[in-house]
Write a protein that holds these residues in place. Sequence first.
Motif, PDB file in Angstrom:
ATOM      1  N   ALA A   1       6.352  -9.074  -5.275  1.00 37.67           N
ATOM      2  CA  ALA A   1       5.348  -8.098  -5.699  1.00 37.67           C
ATOM      3  C   ALA A   1       4.232  -8.067  -4.658  1.00 37.67           C
ATOM      4  O   ALA A   1       3.423  -8.997  -4.556  1.00 37.67           O
ATOM      5  N   ARG A   2       4.194  -6.988  -3.886  1.00 40.66           N
ATOM      6  CA  ARG A   2       3.228  -6.876  -2.797  1.00 40.66           C
ATOM      7  C   ARG A   2       2.597  -5.483  -2.784  1.00 40.66           C
ATOM      8  O   ARG A   2       3.193  -4.522  -3.268  1.00 40.66           O
ATOM      9  N   ASP A   3       1.419  -5.396  -2.193  1.00 43.94           N
ATOM     10  CA  ASP A   3       0.791  -4.093  -2.063  1.00 43.94           C
ATOM     11  C   ASP A   3       1.328  -3.374  -0.833  1.00 43.94           C
ATOM     12  O   ASP A   3       2.227  -3.881  -0.143  1.00 43.94           O
ATOM     13  N   GLU A   4       0.778  -2.190  -0.547  1.00 43.80           N
ATOM     14  CA  GLU A   4       1.286  -1.390   0.566  1.00 43.80           C
ATOM     15  C   GLU A   4       1.160  -2.108   1.900  1.00 43.80           C
ATOM     16  O   GLU A   4       1.967  -1.892   2.813  1.00 43.80           O
ATOM     17  N   ALA A   5       0.168  -2.955   2.027  1.00 48.18           N
ATOM     18  CA  ALA A   5      -0.043  -3.693   3.275  1.00 48.18           C
ATOM     19  C   ALA A   5       0.847  -4.931   3.372  1.00 48.18           C
ATOM     20  O   ALA A   5       0.829  -5.629   4.396  1.00 48.18           O
ATOM     21  N   GLY A   6       1.635  -5.192   2.319  1.00 51.10           N
ATOM     22  CA  GLY A   6       2.535  -6.337   2.336  1.00 51.10           C
ATOM     23  C   GLY A   6       1.919  -7.625   1.829  1.00 51.10           C
ATOM     24  O   GLY A   6       2.535  -8.698   1.933  1.00 51.10           O
TER      25      GLY A   6
END
Length: 322
Positions: free
Chosen positions: A30-35
């Motif tokens: 589970a990561r955001d757009e920036a990784g």
Amino acid sequence: MTDKHRVAVVALDGVVPFDLGTPTQIFGTARDEAGHRKYHVQICTIADEPVVTAAGYQVLAGHGLELTEHADTVVVAGVSAGDPVETGTVDPRVADALRAAHARGARVMSICTGAFVLAAAGLLDERPATTHWWWAERFRELFPQVKLDPDVLFVDDGDLLTSAGVGAGIDLCLHVVRIDFGSEIANRAARRSVVPPWREGGQAQYIERPLPRPVDTTTAGTRAWAMERLDAPLSLQEMAEHARMSVRTFTRRFRDETGVSPARWLLQQRVDRARALLESTDLPVEVVARRSGLGTAAGLRQHLQSTIGVAPSAYRRTFRIE
């Protein structure tokens, strides 16, 4: 100190490897757009001792139960043997750790037979819960005070969440990611794990039933025929006539083969078709309703609300994968 959501996964002797790997995989991806990772996931055991898995190999976690003292979420992986499923008891150290975590406000979850551990710790008394259908009868014998629902994939009762067996743990973890960080991150975690992004908790478990003899499997052709005509009115009489049976015989054989009535099955297919159209197209709600066979926009809203608890516009906004 980390700003990530802290997850402690509790592994006991007899732990099911799949159940142990599920939270580390789903929360770990589970990561955001920036990784950037959104969770910090660690596994713990009693007194940081190795545990023997259901597959026979050992796991050395590197952390003891003190990990649960600061975790935001505590997950108990399923076990295939040992005191929880055999006697309905659990090591007092585990029970104390789980009760303490819950008392201070941590979210406590179980995967599969991990529900036995939560119940043995007294956390599920008079609360709704689920577990693997195979273990349902045993669970009821040991914990009659728990409101067990063995027919669903998972139960979210706020601070206590339980899932059915194996793959349902994935559904529960994705559900939690969706609650914590939204559908975009949950869908991204699902894609990285190559699993469906959404199965509602109330969906039925795939319970083992005796398979009909090949000669009795006679409604498959009619089901395929109906799938091509979901947007058209389809009566029970028409489906029976297509299968060249009486309505009574068709209904009986259909239920034997699918586990549900023809009407229930047809509604399920239409709702699934509507959901697919909402996720993958920009068609107006009225058109989605018509193409899925649910009639009007009002009919679509009614069936979607009763099935998964959201309106079409909210479903599209929340679960549409770009």
